[in-house]
Design a protein around this motif. Structure first.
Motif, PDB file in Angstrom:
ATOM      1  N   GLY A  17       0.775  -1.227   0.000  1.00 26.82           N
ATOM      2  CA  GLY A  17       0.000   0.000   0.000  1.00 26.82           C
ATOM      3  C   GLY A  17       0.808   1.278   0.000  1.00 26.82           C
ATOM      4  O   GLY A  17       0.236   2.371  -0.026  1.00 26.82           O
ATOM      5  N   ARG A  18       2.120   1.168   0.039  1.00 33.52           N
ATOM      6  CA  ARG A  18       2.967   2.357   0.003  1.00 33.52           C
ATOM      7  C   ARG A  18       3.687   2.417  -1.342  1.00 33.52           C
ATOM      8  O   ARG A  18       4.171   1.404  -1.833  1.00 33.52           O
ATOM      9  CB  ARG A  18       3.970   2.351   1.147  1.00 33.52           C
ATOM     10  CG  ARG A  18       3.297   2.336   2.511  1.00 33.52           C
ATOM     11  CD  ARG A  18       4.291   2.489   3.631  1.00 33.52           C
ATOM     12  NE  ARG A  18       3.633   2.330   4.933  1.00 33.52           N
ATOM     13  CZ  ARG A  18       4.236   2.495   6.090  1.00 33.52           C
ATOM     14  NH1 ARG A  18       5.525   2.811   6.121  1.00 33.52           N
ATOM     15  NH2 ARG A  18       3.582   2.335   7.214  1.00 33.52           N
ATOM     16  N   THR A  19       3.750   3.603  -1.900  1.00 28.42           N
ATOM     17  CA  THR A  19       4.358   3.785  -3.211  1.00 28.42           C
ATOM     18  C   THR A  19       5.774   4.327  -3.041  1.00 28.42           C
ATOM     19  O   THR A  19       5.995   5.264  -2.272  1.00 28.42           O
ATOM     20  CB  THR A  19       3.525   4.759  -4.056  1.00 28.42           C
ATOM     21  OG1 THR A  19       2.171   4.277  -4.121  1.00 28.42           O
ATOM     22  CG2 THR A  19       4.080   4.873  -5.460  1.00 28.42           C
ATOM     23  N   PHE A  20       6.702   3.756  -3.797  1.00 25.04           N
ATOM     24  CA  PHE A  20       8.101   4.155  -3.675  1.00 25.04           C
ATOM     25  C   PHE A  20       8.676   4.741  -4.960  1.00 25.04           C
ATOM     26  O   PHE A  20       9.861   5.062  -5.018  1.00 25.04           O
ATOM     27  CB  PHE A  20       8.945   2.957  -3.239  1.00 25.04           C
ATOM     28  CG  PHE A  20       8.573   2.427  -1.886  1.00 25.04           C
ATOM     29  CD1 PHE A  20       8.779   3.190  -0.754  1.00 25.04           C
ATOM     30  CD2 PHE A  20       7.991   1.185  -1.755  1.00 25.04           C
ATOM     31  CE1 PHE A  20       8.432   2.718   0.506  1.00 25.04           C
ATOM     32  CE2 PHE A  20       7.643   0.696  -0.506  1.00 25.04           C
ATOM     33  CZ  PHE A  20       7.851   1.464   0.638  1.00 25.04           C
ATOM     34  N   GLY A  21       7.865   4.867  -5.984  1.00 25.11           N
ATOM     35  CA  GLY A  21       8.344   5.431  -7.235  1.00 25.11           C
ATOM     36  C   GLY A  21       7.240   5.386  -8.268  1.00 25.11           C
ATOM     37  O   GLY A  21       6.089   5.062  -7.957  1.00 25.11           O
ATOM     38  N   LEU A  22       7.596   5.704  -9.503  1.00 26.89           N
ATOM     39  CA  LEU A  22       6.630   5.661 -10.606  1.00 26.89           C
ATOM     40  C   LEU A  22       7.189   4.794 -11.719  1.00 26.89           C
ATOM     41  O   LEU A  22       8.379   4.865 -12.047  1.00 26.89           O
ATOM     42  CB  LEU A  22       6.338   7.071 -11.121  1.00 26.89           C
ATOM     43  CG  LEU A  22       5.539   7.960 -10.161  1.00 26.89           C
ATOM     44  CD1 LEU A  22       5.433   9.377 -10.706  1.00 26.89           C
ATOM     45  CD2 LEU A  22       4.148   7.383  -9.907  1.00 26.89           C
ATOM     46  N   PRO A  23       6.328   3.991 -12.349  1.00 32.56           N
ATOM     47  CA  PRO A  23       6.808   3.034 -13.346  1.00 32.56           C
ATOM     48  C   PRO A  23       7.189   3.701 -14.666  1.00 32.56           C
ATOM     49  O   PRO A  23       6.547   4.664 -15.095  1.00 32.56           O
ATOM     50  CB  PRO A  23       5.623   2.096 -13.527  1.00 32.56           C
ATOM     51  CG  PRO A  23       4.429   2.937 -13.211  1.00 32.56           C
ATOM     52  CD  PRO A  23       4.870   3.881 -12.129  1.00 32.56           C
ATOM     53  N   VAL A  24       8.205   3.158 -15.290  1.00 29.70           N
ATOM     54  CA  VAL A  24       8.630   3.604 -16.610  1.00 29.70           C
ATOM     55  C   VAL A  24       8.034   2.697 -17.682  1.00 29.70           C
ATOM     56  O   VAL A  24       7.495   3.150 -18.676  1.00 29.70           O
ATOM     57  CB  VAL A  24      10.166   3.619 -16.733  1.00 29.70           C
ATOM     58  CG1 VAL A  24      10.598   4.023 -18.149  1.00 29.70           C
ATOM     59  CG2 VAL A  24      10.781   4.542 -15.695  1.00 29.70           C
ATOM     60  N   ASP A  25       8.143   1.392 -17.442  1.00 31.34           N
ATOM     61  CA  ASP A  25       7.769   0.436 -18.483  1.00 31.34           C
ATOM     62  C   ASP A  25       7.278  -0.864 -17.893  1.00 31.34           C
ATOM     63  O   ASP A  25       7.475  -1.151 -16.706  1.00 31.34           O
ATOM     64  CB  ASP A  25       8.964   0.156 -19.398  1.00 31.34           C
ATOM     65  CG  ASP A  25      10.136  -0.482 -18.639  1.00 31.34           C
ATOM     66  OD1 ASP A  25      10.427  -0.048 -17.509  1.00 31.34           O
ATOM     67  OD2 ASP A  25      10.764  -1.409 -19.175  1.00 31.34           O
ATOM     68  N   ILE A  26       6.627  -1.646 -18.757  1.00 30.83           N
ATOM     69  CA  ILE A  26       6.331  -3.041 -18.482  1.00 30.83           C
ATOM     70  C   ILE A  26       7.028  -3.845 -19.578  1.00 30.83           C
ATOM     71  O   ILE A  26       7.581  -3.272 -20.517  1.00 30.83           O
ATOM     72  CB  ILE A  26       4.821  -3.323 -18.433  1.00 30.83           C
ATOM     73  CG1 ILE A  26       4.153  -2.929 -19.763  1.00 30.83           C
ATOM     74  CG2 ILE A  26       4.175  -2.582 -17.270  1.00 30.83           C
ATOM     75  CD1 ILE A  26       2.675  -3.265 -19.823  1.00 30.83           C
ATOM     76  N   ALA A  27       7.023  -5.167 -19.467  1.00 31.52           N
ATOM     77  CA  ALA A  27       7.823  -5.959 -20.402  1.00 31.52           C
ATOM     78  C   ALA A  27       7.090  -7.195 -20.903  1.00 31.52           C
ATOM     79  O   ALA A  27       7.463  -8.334 -20.609  1.00 31.52           O
ATOM     80  CB  ALA A  27       9.141  -6.358 -19.747  1.00 31.52           C
ATOM     81  N   PRO A  28       6.018  -6.992 -21.693  1.00 30.80           N
ATOM     82  CA  PRO A  28       5.313  -8.139 -22.271  1.00 30.80           C
ATOM     83  C   PRO A  28       6.242  -8.929 -23.190  1.00 30.80           C
ATOM     84  O   PRO A  28       7.153  -8.380 -23.810  1.00 30.80           O
ATOM     85  CB  PRO A  28       4.159  -7.492 -23.048  1.00 30.80           C
ATOM     86  CG  PRO A  28       4.626  -6.100 -23.336  1.00 30.80           C
ATOM     87  CD  PRO A  28       5.464  -5.713 -22.161  1.00 30.80           C
ATOM     88  N   MET A  29       5.979 -10.233 -23.277  1.00 34.70           N
ATOM     89  CA  MET A  29       6.845 -11.133 -24.031  1.00 34.70           C
ATOM     90  C   MET A  29       6.234 -11.522 -25.374  1.00 34.70           C
ATOM     91  O   MET A  29       5.014 -11.437 -25.558  1.00 34.70           O
ATOM     92  CB  MET A  29       7.130 -12.381 -23.200  1.00 34.70           C
ATOM     93  CG  MET A  29       7.834 -12.093 -21.890  1.00 34.70           C
ATOM     94  SD  MET A  29       8.033 -13.552 -20.833  1.00 34.70           S
ATOM     95  CE  MET A  29       9.338 -14.431 -21.722  1.00 34.70           C
ATOM     96  N   ALA A  30       7.096 -11.956 -26.280  1.00 33.86           N
ATOM     97  CA  ALA A  30       6.662 -12.398 -27.603  1.00 33.86           C
ATOM     98  C   ALA A  30       7.709 -13.358 -28.165  1.00 33.86           C
ATOM     99  O   ALA A  30       8.721 -13.645 -27.512  1.00 33.86           O
ATOM    100  CB  ALA A  30       6.466 -11.203 -28.541  1.00 33.86           C
ATOM    101  N   LEU A  31       7.460 -13.847 -29.353  1.00 30.60           N
ATOM    102  CA  LEU A  31       8.405 -14.713 -30.061  1.00 30.60           C
ATOM    103  C   LEU A  31       9.076 -13.894 -31.149  1.00 30.60           C
ATOM    104  O   LEU A  31       8.421 -13.393 -32.070  1.00 30.60           O
ATOM    105  CB  LEU A  31       7.682 -15.908 -30.683  1.00 30.60           C
ATOM    106  CG  LEU A  31       8.551 -16.841 -31.549  1.00 30.60           C
ATOM    107  CD1 LEU A  31       9.495 -17.648 -30.663  1.00 30.60           C
ATOM    108  CD2 LEU A  31       7.685 -17.771 -32.390  1.00 30.60           C
ATOM    109  N   ILE A  32      10.383 -13.737 -31.048  1.00 27.41           N
ATOM    110  CA  ILE A  32      11.176 -13.026 -32.050  1.00 27.41           C
ATOM    111  C   ILE A  32      11.858 -14.100 -32.894  1.00 27.41           C
ATOM    112  O   ILE A  32      12.606 -14.928 -32.361  1.00 27.41           O
ATOM    113  CB  ILE A  32      12.218 -12.123 -31.367  1.00 27.41           C
ATOM    114  CG1 ILE A  32      11.547 -11.244 -30.298  1.00 27.41           C
ATOM    115  CG2 ILE A  32      12.941 -11.261 -32.381  1.00 27.41           C
ATOM    116  CD1 ILE A  32      12.528 -10.559 -29.362  1.00 27.41           C
TER     117      ILE A  32
END
Length: 433
Positions: free
Chosen positions: A136-151
């Motif tokens: 319940g406590r926030t320590f920062g703000l997100p930059v990105d997420i990292a969904p996966m795929a097949l390259i």
């Protein structure tokens, strides 16, 4: 002497000191009032971060951000941050992965930024904002997420008679057999020693490695979902249908460049790394959805993502959070980060950034972020990281490497990781349910 119990549900022992510190600093988290521009020190390692800092400084004369590039977190960066906190000379902000944030919280290395961050919460994917905090406590703000795929090498798949990328893991295994039968030196993909890539595979399968039960932690690194993943990959390894090679190793990219390793199941941030590593194959690669376990209920994994976290001792929390928000939402900054770092934005406004809709020459002119957008919508947002991931990932990565070298089975590596994770948590006074 045994340390006092570490309560899973509240992280009370680690967080109490943070509350006291914030109170001492005042409601905005600033311990002092500066007569000139406020200086916010920021540590990170991803390519492109320094350019975004330059853009911010050019437009914000009241706040000066000084950026220091350090080693990646898993290669010493996190240790450097933790040591700086202990020494009392840490930067205000550090790039800390979602997976490692609970470890920093448990170590008392973060500063409560809940009040400063709250006005921005609705501007981010809810689960990404939630993973930028603990209990319940926030320590920062997100930059990105990292969904996966097949390259994958679209040209070589076609060469071996595979018209389309595998949609399911069953199809992936069947295609692996076709490719290797046609050329014993060719493999559909590889099995590496990246613990967080493996975590993404388990995440996709429905694993729930960590949780809480009352005031105790639950740890199930060897749960049925993860065992399904180990059984699948162990079978491919035993039949020699995938190449065993260390993740991000020179040998991996040599094989990709030569056309003997045809694909990589990885996160969005891997696309620029691969493009830079095998430039001679430009135009031959494509990105497809990650193979799924159940085509009727497709789910994908996430392997990475990070907030810019406020570290303990920061004297200008409000300004640090202001910069962190700008960093991940300003369109010029986000464009830079998409191009240079390969991020998939955590900010909702970032999803409309023009850079996400540009054809990529390396990937045959494909608009690759369309695939990652679909993947992001299929990520189970209930997955949670544990409080000693530095230990967990180290043991798991070592075990995966030994599997690749033929000295250990995947199930044994998983059992060892479970045992050592629990032992480390108990050493730190955490209660296990």
């Amino acid at each position: 002497m045994k340390s006092r119990p570490f309560r899973a549900a509240t992280l009370a022992m680690a967080l109490t000191s943070l509350t006291a510190f914030a109170a001492a600093c005042g409601s905005d988290g600033s311990a002092e009032q500066a007569s000139g521009p406020v200086t916010v020190e920021f540590w990170g390692w991803a390519p492109g971060y320094e350019k975004s800092v330059e853009l911010f400084n050019a437009a914000h004369p009241g706040i000066k951000v000084t950026y220091s590039k350090i080693s990646p977190g898993s290669k010493g960066g996190y240790t450097k941050m933790l040591n700086a906190v202990k020494a009392g000379n840490a930067p205000c902000l550090g790039s800390v992965g979602f997976e490692t944030l609970p470890t920093f919280a448990a170590a008392g290395a973060l500063q409560d930024a809940t009040e400063a961050a709250a006005p921005y919460a609705a501007e981010y994917a809810p689960w990404a904002f939630a993973q930028s905090g603990v209990s319940g406590r926030t320590f920062g703000l997100p930059v990105d997420i990292a969904p996966m795929a097949l390259i994958y090498r679209k040209d070589l798949f076609a060469k071996y008679g595979i018209a389309a990328a595998p949609r399911t893991w069953d199809e992936y295994a069947a295609d692996a057999a076709i490719i290797h039968a046609a050329d014993p030196n060719a493999y559909i993909g590889y099995f590496g020693n990246d613990a967080y890539n493996f975590a993404g595979l388990a995440w996709q399968a429905g694993a729930k490695w960590f949780g809480t039960s009352g005031d105790k932690w639950t740890v199930h690194l060897d749960d049925p979902a993860t065992r399904k993943v180990t059984a699948f990959w162990q079978d491919l390894i035993d039949r020699k249908l995938v190449k065993t090679v260390p993740s991000f190793d020179t040998a991996l990219y040599k094989g990709m460049g030569e056309g003997t390793i045809l694909s990589d199941v990885n996160a969005v941030w891997d696309t620029p790394i691969l493009a830079d590593s095998v430039k001679q194959t430009s135009g031959n690669w494509a990105v497809a959805p990650m193979p799924v376990w159940d085509a009727a209920a497709p789910a994908t994994g996430n392997a990475g993502g990070s907030p810019n976290a406020v570290l303990k001792g920061c004297k200008h929390v409000k300004e640090a959070v202001e910069f962190a928000h700008w960093f991940g939402t300003d369109q010029a900054s986000v464009s830079n980060l998409i191009k240079e770092t390969g991020i998939y934005p955590a900010a909702l406004s970032g999803l409309e950034n023009p850079a996400l809709h540009q054809p990529d020459p390396f990937y045959g002119g494909q608009t690759i972020f369309d695939v990652f957008k679909e993947s992001a919508g299929r990520v189970d947002t209930g997955f949670r990281w544990g409080p000693v991931m530095t230990k967990t990932s180290g043991v798991l990565g070592d075990g995966l490497g030994r599997v690749g070298a033929g000295g250990l089975g995947l199930d044994a590596a998983l059992a060892e990781t479970q045992a050592q994770t629990v032992a480390e948590m108990k050493t730190q006074g955490m209660e296990i349910g």
